[in-house]
Design an enzyme around this catalytic site. Sequence first.
Site, PDB file in Angstrom:
ATOM      1  N   THR A  65      28.437 -42.908  28.813  1.00  0.00           N
ATOM      2  CA  THR A  65      28.315 -43.399  29.333  1.00  0.00           C
ATOM      3  C   THR A  65      26.605 -43.191  29.405  1.00  0.00           C
ATOM      4  O   THR A  65      26.302 -42.330  30.545  1.00  0.00           O
ATOM      5  CB  THR A  65      28.835 -44.415  29.707  1.00  0.00           C
ATOM      6  OG1 THR A  65      29.944 -43.750  29.159  1.00  0.00           O
ATOM      7  CG2 THR A  65      28.618 -45.918  29.876  1.00  0.00           C
ATOM      8  N   ASP A  80      35.526 -49.309  28.315  1.00  0.00           N
ATOM      9  CA  ASP A  80      35.553 -50.160  29.584  1.00  0.00           C
ATOM     10  C   ASP A  80      34.115 -50.614  29.565  1.00  0.00           C
ATOM     11  O   ASP A  80      33.843 -52.221  29.457  1.00  0.00           O
ATOM     12  CB  ASP A  80      35.701 -49.326  30.945  1.00  0.00           C
ATOM     13  CG  ASP A  80      34.400 -48.067  31.124  1.00  0.00           C
ATOM     14  OD1 ASP A  80      34.591 -47.471  30.274  1.00  0.00           O
ATOM     15  OD2 ASP A  80      33.541 -48.066  31.646  1.00  0.00           O
TER      16      ASP A  80
HETATM   17  N1  GLY Z   1      33.295 -44.625  30.200  1.00  0.00           N
HETATM   18  C1  GLY Z   1      32.852 -44.855  28.901  1.00  0.00           C
HETATM   19  C2  GLY Z   1      34.428 -44.627  27.829  1.00  0.00           C
HETATM   20  O1  GLY Z   1      35.910 -44.603  28.434  1.00  0.00           O
HETATM   21  O2  GLY Z   1      34.375 -45.685  26.485  1.00  0.00           O
END
Ligand code: GLY
Length: 309
Positions: free
Chosen positions: A168, A199
């Site tokens: 991310t 998320d």
């Molecule tokens: N934080 C990115 C995901 O878990 O998709």
Amino acid sequence: MSAVLVVHGGAWAIPNDLAQASVEGVKAAACGGFAVLKAGGSALDAVEAAVMGLEDNGVFNAGHGAALNTDGEVELDSIIMDGRTLGCGAVSSVKNIAHPVSLARAVMEKTSHVMLTDRGANLFAESIGVATVPTEALVTELERTEWKKNKTYMAGVVEDFNAQAHDTVGAVAVDRAGNVACATSTGGIRNKMVGRVGDSPVIGCGGYADNLSGAVSCTGHGESILKVTLARLILSHIEQGKSVAEASQLALQYMGDRVKGAGGAIVVSPSGQWSATFTTERMAWAAVEDGVLWYGLEPNERKKEQLSQ
Ligand code: GLY
């Protein structure tokens, strides 16, 4: 008031051979996003520009460089939010789009919805003339090699946040008018199930922006972040009087204690306070304020460079 822009390139155990490129990447994205603010652009324009820069950089897990799902496909998630109005746009499981953050912004500005997913998001992209790119154009050699090792999703999670993989990108900003915005973009976690949404595109989890409290972009284990609604949790602590750094530490600590999840967050307040906090081994981050570029990778590391005006 002075404008501030903060970016992250993902909280995870960044290996030494990617460390330098990660730091250079976040520094470039922070300077690119800040240039938008300096030219009088809005916080929303600035976070979009910063995240587009990170999506173009194959070092990071977003756009070009995205993690692959169990089928070896790219499925991208992104969110953008405007703290002036609580306007928000998100896309999940989109394919063959180089800049999911811009598609998320188009969802916010050109539809009556907050989130479009999968085929619908791609149909919307087509309807507004967003060009698609071949999947292979988004896949790096490193990611294809790692994916071919055929590990399970849970092995990937353990690697992501304890050893090796990637996670991310995001940006938060406050502009000279005191408006805040956030944006987050990701390829998710390697070997996720087809259709798994983490998320990042979920409002209040991967990001949130409200002129009354601040803007947050999160990174880390998506299922954990979803369970504690991490972005909103951080802002709740700010609303109760905590500083941006204290609020981030409290919320990340809670996520560790309650669901054994690790991650990170960047935060900016409407008055220009900012923080970059993580509970993983490393997180590449950079911030620009008052002609100074701050950046770091290791816990408690905070380096400083004076920018030429
Ligand atoms: N934080 C990115 C995901 O878990 O998709």
